[in-house]
Design a protein around this motif. Structure first.
Motif, short mmCIF file in Angstrom:
data_model
loop_
_atom_site.label_atom_id
_atom_site.label_comp_id
_atom_site.label_asym_id
_atom_site.label_seq_id
_atom_site.Cartn_x
_atom_site.Cartn_y
_atom_site.Cartn_z
N ASP A 1 0.80 -1.22 0.00
CA ASP A 1 0.00 0.00 0.00
C ASP A 1 0.84 1.27 0.00
OD1 ASP A 1 -2.47 -1.49 0.25
OD2 ASP A 1 -1.76 -1.94 2.28
N ALA A 2 2.00 1.21 -0.64
CA ALA A 2 2.86 2.39 -0.63
C ALA A 2 2.27 3.49 -1.50
CB ALA A 2 4.25 2.01 -1.13
N ASP A 3 2.21 4.69 -0.97
CA ASP A 3 1.68 5.80 -1.76
C ASP A 3 2.80 6.52 -2.49
OD1 ASP A 3 2.99 7.04 0.22
OD2 ASP A 3 1.28 8.19 0.99
N SER A 4 2.48 7.60 -3.17
CA SER A 4 3.46 8.24 -4.03
C SER A 4 4.55 8.93 -3.21
CB SER A 4 2.77 9.24 -4.96
OG SER A 4 2.12 10.24 -4.20
N ALA A 5 4.22 9.34 -2.00
CA ALA A 5 5.24 9.96 -1.15
C ALA A 5 6.28 8.91 -0.75
CB ALA A 5 4.61 10.57 0.09
N ARG A 6 5.81 7.71 -0.55
CA ARG A 6 6.70 6.62 -0.17
C ARG A 6 7.75 6.35 -1.25
NH1 ARG A 6 9.55 4.25 3.49
NH2 ARG A 6 9.93 2.04 3.10
N LEU A 7 7.36 6.56 -2.50
CA LEU A 7 8.32 6.35 -3.59
C LEU A 7 9.55 7.22 -3.41
CD1 LEU A 7 9.25 5.32 -6.36
CD2 LEU A 7 7.85 7.10 -7.41
N LEU A 8 9.33 8.46 -3.04
CA LEU A 8 10.46 9.38 -2.87
C LEU A 8 11.37 8.91 -1.74
CD1 LEU A 8 8.66 12.80 -3.36
CD2 LEU A 8 9.43 11.11 -5.03
N GLU A 9 10.75 8.40 -0.68
CA GLU A 9 11.56 7.88 0.43
C GLU A 9 12.39 6.69 -0.03
OE1 GLU A 9 7.92 8.83 3.58
OE2 GLU A 9 8.96 6.91 3.67
N VAL A 10 11.78 5.84 -0.84
CA VAL A 10 12.51 4.63 -1.27
C VAL A 10 13.68 5.01 -2.18
CG1 VAL A 10 12.33 2.38 -2.36
CG2 VAL A 10 10.42 3.25 -1.05
N ILE A 11 13.51 6.05 -2.97
CA ILE A 11 14.64 6.48 -3.81
C ILE A 11 15.80 6.92 -2.90
CG2 ILE A 11 15.42 8.17 -5.52
CD1 ILE A 11 12.59 8.22 -6.61
N ASP A 12 15.46 7.64 -1.85
CA ASP A 12 16.50 8.01 -0.87
C ASP A 12 17.14 6.77 -0.25
OD1 ASP A 12 16.70 10.76 -0.97
OD2 ASP A 12 15.08 11.10 0.45
N LEU A 13 16.30 5.82 0.09
CA LEU A 13 16.81 4.59 0.70
C LEU A 13 17.74 3.86 -0.25
CD1 LEU A 13 13.75 3.01 2.55
CD2 LEU A 13 15.89 3.84 3.54
N ALA A 14 17.41 3.86 -1.52
CA ALA A 14 18.24 3.16 -2.49
C ALA A 14 19.61 3.83 -2.58
CB ALA A 14 17.56 3.14 -3.85
N MET A 15 19.60 5.16 -2.54
CA MET A 15 20.86 5.89 -2.57
C MET A 15 21.68 5.58 -1.32
SD MET A 15 22.73 7.73 -4.39
CE MET A 15 23.56 9.25 -4.81
N THR A 16 21.02 5.60 -0.17
CA THR A 16 21.70 5.23 1.06
C THR A 16 22.25 3.81 0.97
OG1 THR A 16 20.08 6.58 2.24
CG2 THR A 16 21.44 5.08 3.56
N GLY A 17 21.42 2.92 0.41
CA GLY A 17 21.83 1.54 0.26
C GLY A 17 23.08 1.40 -0.59
N LEU A 18 23.17 2.21 -1.63
CA LEU A 18 24.35 2.16 -2.49
C LEU A 18 25.60 2.56 -1.71
CD1 LEU A 18 25.90 1.95 -5.10
CD2 LEU A 18 25.14 4.26 -5.69
N ARG A 19 25.51 3.64 -0.96
CA ARG A 19 26.68 4.08 -0.19
C ARG A 19 27.06 3.03 0.85
NH1 ARG A 19 27.34 9.40 -1.52
NH2 ARG A 19 28.97 9.62 0.04
N GLN A 20 26.02 2.45 1.42
CA GLN A 20 26.25 1.39 2.39
C GLN A 20 26.97 0.21 1.72
OE1 GLN A 20 22.53 0.26 4.18
NE2 GLN A 20 23.33 -1.77 4.76
N TYR A 21 26.49 -0.16 0.56
CA TYR A 21 27.08 -1.28 -0.18
C TYR A 21 28.54 -1.02 -0.48
CZ TYR A 21 28.23 -4.03 -4.35
OH TYR A 21 28.85 -4.83 -5.27
N LEU A 22 28.86 0.20 -0.81
CA LEU A 22 30.23 0.50 -1.23
C LEU A 22 31.19 0.60 -0.04
CD1 LEU A 22 29.65 2.97 -4.17
CD2 LEU A 22 30.40 0.59 -4.27
N ASP A 23 30.65 0.63 1.17
CA ASP A 23 31.51 0.70 2.34
C ASP A 23 31.53 -0.59 3.14
OD1 ASP A 23 30.90 4.16 3.13
OD2 ASP A 23 32.60 3.17 2.18
#
Lengths: 217, 217
Positions: free
Chosen positions: A191-213
């Motif tokens: 039931d993710a709404d459109s605002a949640r999408l923006l959060e997930v994009i942030d999470l994905a970016m965070t995830g990338l930095r996490q992955y690289l460290d």
DNA sequence: CACATTAATGGCATCGGATGCCAAAATGGA
DNA sequence: TCCATTTTGGCATCCGATGCCATTAATGTG
């Protein structure tokens, strides 16, 4: 938004007419009308199970006319994509120059995916169809290529490089990678709404930095 | 290597026969023979300008038979891709567990693209065709999906996550992004050899860290 | 050696997406 | 009313893809 929504007629300048002047035979349909007819059938019979003939019939026009509005069946779910790229270009240009490059790009990408929630057909259904249909996944890379190009050009400008240099290209590819991962994750949440999408994009970016460290378990 | 080379018959186990036992009508062709016939025609008339009928004629078999060896025209340039995925899985498993995750993955990706330089048709020509032909670019994402999955599974194992979680997915997407950027850059260099490809993959990774400001600003 | 068994081949029909061609339709204006 | 203009949509055609099945060419058995 990654797609260009087919707005209700009142919102855009008309039923998305093809004509330039007002002479000659009037249009019999519009991009929005065809999309809506198509999405009705896609929901009922699936993408592959819907023929262009059927879409034409549902929209009340000839098959030949549908092909005049959309160059291929695969292009229908994306809507009129080109209109959105210039918007994305503006969003990138708006980001301050003193920001670290990746932050500027990331912010523009997030903004690009903020959109009015009254799209027709709805953004989420559109993306679900595209990202879960193999033919459409495949076709979409051609769209993505232009999108990546826009990023590469902006990164090149910010770093005094050329758009074809490795870093701008990688930036384009990786921004797309982040976005696609985010959309997948977003669609996986019931039931993710459109605002949640923006959060997930942030999470994905965070995830990338996490992955690289990450050093492991 | 991202593609599975159609090795000369002597190298693989035969003309890549379809048969299991040795009974019944013998095969009339092989994957390698079809690929080579196809690549000859692609070079002459381009990918779109080459019909399946023409490929069948060039290979000396019926069109129906070609479709039995390759599920679609788009699949011909990739060769027998599935054979290489298990190899990639092994390369990933070989990487030490005490390495930072992204380094382990990156090393496996580089190793995956190290290959004997006697491929038929040559690796570089194959990749140039795939990456410069829109239809093939599009079709390839379906192949990439499996490749990304292999990475996601390995990252999940290394980080005690599930393959569908955000970080493993991002890792898969980003590894692909790196590889594609590298191939583009490699193909753009006129006389780059296969060793150079591995260097460019490293450069692309460096470029990513640079873009993300992890190394310097 | 004749014959059953087995398995790949390839011809044929069909479907659906895509494209070129062009006559017909429908409007505004002279 | 007739003309210029523009869109429509029917038709033919091409090509990739798929199902169906008779044909072909081997092997192995009696």
């Amino acid at each position: 938004m990654l797609t260009s929504e087919a707005m209700p007629d009142a919102v855009t300048d008309a039923p998305t007419p093809r004509r330039s002047s007002a002479r000659g035979r009037p249009v019999a349909t519009s991009h929005a009308a065809i999309e809506q007819a198509a999405f009705r059938l896609f929901a009922e019979h699936g993408f592959a199970g819907t023929t262009m003939d059927a879409i034409a019939r549902e929209a009340g026009v000839g098959k030949r006319t549908v092909f005049r509005y959309y160059p291929s069946k695969n292009d229908i779910p994306w809507g009129q994509f080109d209109r959105t790229l210039s918007h994305f270009r503006e969003l990138l240009a708006e980001q301050p120059d003193d920001l670290p490059v990746h932050r500027a790009i990331h912010r523009a990408v997030v903004e690009f995916n903020r959109f009015p929630p009254d799209a027709q057909p709805p953004h989420r259904e559109r993306m679900r169809l595209i990202l879960s249909t193999p033919e459409l996944q495949a076709h979409s890379v051609l769209r993505y290529a232009e999108w990546r190009r826009v990023i590469a050009e902006d990164v090149a400008r910010r770093t005094d490089a050329r758009p074809d240099d490795l870093v701008p290209q990688v930036a384009g590819h990786v921004s797309l990678a982040i976005s696609l991962s985010a959309y997948d994750a977003w669609l996986a949440q019931p039931d993710a709404d459109s605002a949640r999408l923006l959060e997930v994009i942030d999470l994905a970016m965070t995830g990338l930095r996490q992955y690289l460290d990450l050093t492991r378990r």
